[in-house]
Design a protein around this motif. Sequence first.
Motif, PDB file in Angstrom:
ATOM      1  N   CYS A  54       0.507  -1.334  -0.008  1.00 20.77           N
ATOM      2  CA  CYS A  54       0.104  -0.399  -0.021  1.00 20.77           C
ATOM      3  C   CYS A  54       0.728   0.713  -0.257  1.00 20.77           C
ATOM      4  O   CYS A  54       0.146   2.384  -0.454  1.00 20.77           O
ATOM      5  N   GLY A  55       1.994   1.061   0.719  1.00 25.92           N
ATOM      6  CA  GLY A  55       2.907   2.362   0.619  1.00 25.92           C
ATOM      7  C   GLY A  55       4.164   2.429  -0.080  1.00 25.92           C
ATOM      8  O   GLY A  55       4.503   3.246  -0.564  1.00 25.92           O
ATOM      9  N   LEU A  56       4.276   1.749  -1.394  1.00 24.98           N
ATOM     10  CA  LEU A  56       4.643   1.665  -2.514  1.00 24.98           C
ATOM     11  C   LEU A  56       6.346   0.849  -2.288  1.00 24.98           C
ATOM     12  O   LEU A  56       7.073   1.875  -3.131  1.00 24.98           O
ATOM     13  N   LEU A  57       6.432   0.729  -1.374  1.00 26.31           N
ATOM     14  CA  LEU A  57       7.433  -0.143  -1.103  1.00 26.31           C
ATOM     15  C   LEU A  57       8.163  -1.314  -1.599  1.00 26.31           C
ATOM     16  O   LEU A  57       9.510  -1.599  -0.958  1.00 26.31           O
ATOM     17  N   ASP A  58       7.168  -1.640  -1.424  1.00 23.95           N
ATOM     18  CA  ASP A  58       7.278  -3.442  -2.763  1.00 23.95           C
ATOM     19  C   ASP A  58       5.807  -3.600  -3.588  1.00 23.95           C
ATOM     20  O   ASP A  58       4.750  -2.993  -3.436  1.00 23.95           O
ATOM     21  N   PHE A  83       5.540  10.188  -5.092  1.00 22.13           N
ATOM     22  CA  PHE A  83       3.888   9.470  -4.892  1.00 22.13           C
ATOM     23  C   PHE A  83       3.911   9.515  -3.336  1.00 22.13           C
ATOM     24  O   PHE A  83       3.198   9.863  -2.239  1.00 22.13           O
ATOM     25  N   ARG A  84       4.632   9.194  -2.409  1.00 20.61           N
ATOM     26  CA  ARG A  84       5.582   8.286  -0.734  1.00 20.61           C
ATOM     27  C   ARG A  84       4.868   9.436  -0.217  1.00 20.61           C
ATOM     28  O   ARG A  84       5.212   9.967   0.758  1.00 20.61           O
ATOM     29  N   LEU A  85       6.068  10.645  -0.862  1.00 17.94           N
ATOM     30  CA  LEU A  85       6.543  12.373   0.014  1.00 17.94           C
ATOM     31  C   LEU A  85       5.212  13.292   0.163  1.00 17.94           C
ATOM     32  O   LEU A  85       4.827  13.458   0.916  1.00 17.94           O
ATOM     33  N   MET A  86       4.295  12.721  -1.059  1.00 14.43           N
ATOM     34  CA  MET A  86       2.849  13.790  -1.412  1.00 14.43           C
ATOM     35  C   MET A  86       1.557  12.874  -0.744  1.00 14.43           C
ATOM     36  O   MET A  86       1.285  13.978   0.001  1.00 14.43           O
ATOM     37  N   LYS A  87       1.737  11.710  -1.405  1.00  9.94           N
ATOM     38  CA  LYS A  87      -0.096  11.763  -0.340  1.00  9.94           C
ATOM     39  C   LYS A  87       0.291  10.105   0.372  1.00  9.94           C
ATOM     40  O   LYS A  87      -0.692   9.887   1.450  1.00  9.94           O
ATOM     41  N   LEU A  88       1.585   9.883   1.632  1.00 10.23           N
ATOM     42  CA  LEU A  88       1.229   8.751   2.201  1.00 10.23           C
ATOM     43  C   LEU A  88       2.324   8.806   3.647  1.00 10.23           C
ATOM     44  O   LEU A  88       3.328  10.388   3.466  1.00 10.23           O
ATOM     45  N   GLU A 164      -2.885  12.370   2.537  1.00 11.79           N
ATOM     46  CA  GLU A 164      -3.512  11.484   2.896  1.00 11.79           C
ATOM     47  C   GLU A 164      -4.493  10.104   3.256  1.00 11.79           C
ATOM     48  O   GLU A 164      -4.867   9.480   3.591  1.00 11.79           O
ATOM     49  N   ILE A 165      -3.166   9.221   3.179  1.00  7.94           N
ATOM     50  CA  ILE A 165      -3.515   7.891   3.880  1.00  7.94           C
ATOM     51  C   ILE A 165      -2.547   7.951   4.772  1.00  7.94           C
ATOM     52  O   ILE A 165      -0.813   8.149   4.813  1.00  7.94           O
TER      53      ILE A 165
END
Length: 225
Positions: A54-58, A83-88, A164-165
């Motif tokens: 979900c966090g785009l780490l895998d 994306f992680r920096l802006m949304k997660l 956002e998440i």
Amino acid sequence: MTSSTVIKLERICKRYDVSGVFVLKNVSLSIKKDEFVALLGPSGSGKSTLLHICGLLDSPNSGNIYICGKHIDNISDEEKTNFRLMKLGFVYQYHHLLQEFSAVENVILPQLIRGISRKVAHEKAVYLLSELGLQEKINAFPSELSGGQKQRVAIARAVANDPEILLADEPTGNLDYETAMLVFNDLLKIAQVNKMSAIIATHNEELVEKMDRTYYISEGRLLER
């Protein structure tokens, strides 16, 4: 995918190449805006793997991922980082604070990486730490903080860029019962105030009762409880 859905997973499968064992089997999940979801399961059941996907780490071996309306399909590592920096936002069982930086500096750093000015970042960091009851500890270093205080700094850092998440992996797992309840309530409060959605992996049944929905991972499959 509706505008109120912030995360949608479709038939996600994940296996480790070394063993060939599937950790996740056809997992589908939708999280709505402002919704808090608990994730339960024994150690090794795939909770962390699911959060990392979900966090785009895998990356999954198959299936589709949609986050904030975007289909995450073979995007570059740089795009994932942005994306992680802006949304997660991420909170882990261990705080992972930078020991050479003060509490306020730890919360300022992700904002600077995003391109926010130091002045604005400092004001935001002080505000968040104060909201979490750390107004007298903003200049303290991690070695000068208790376990609960360190985790509150980690929470402030996770929400500093207004994600956002929020993805939290056993965020109170290293704390005693009383401190865990206080920190968890602070986590929920600051996520609610900032209108975030959250997926929180935990073993604590009392914490689960505070969530909107609960899922259980068993033998690689996700079941709503």
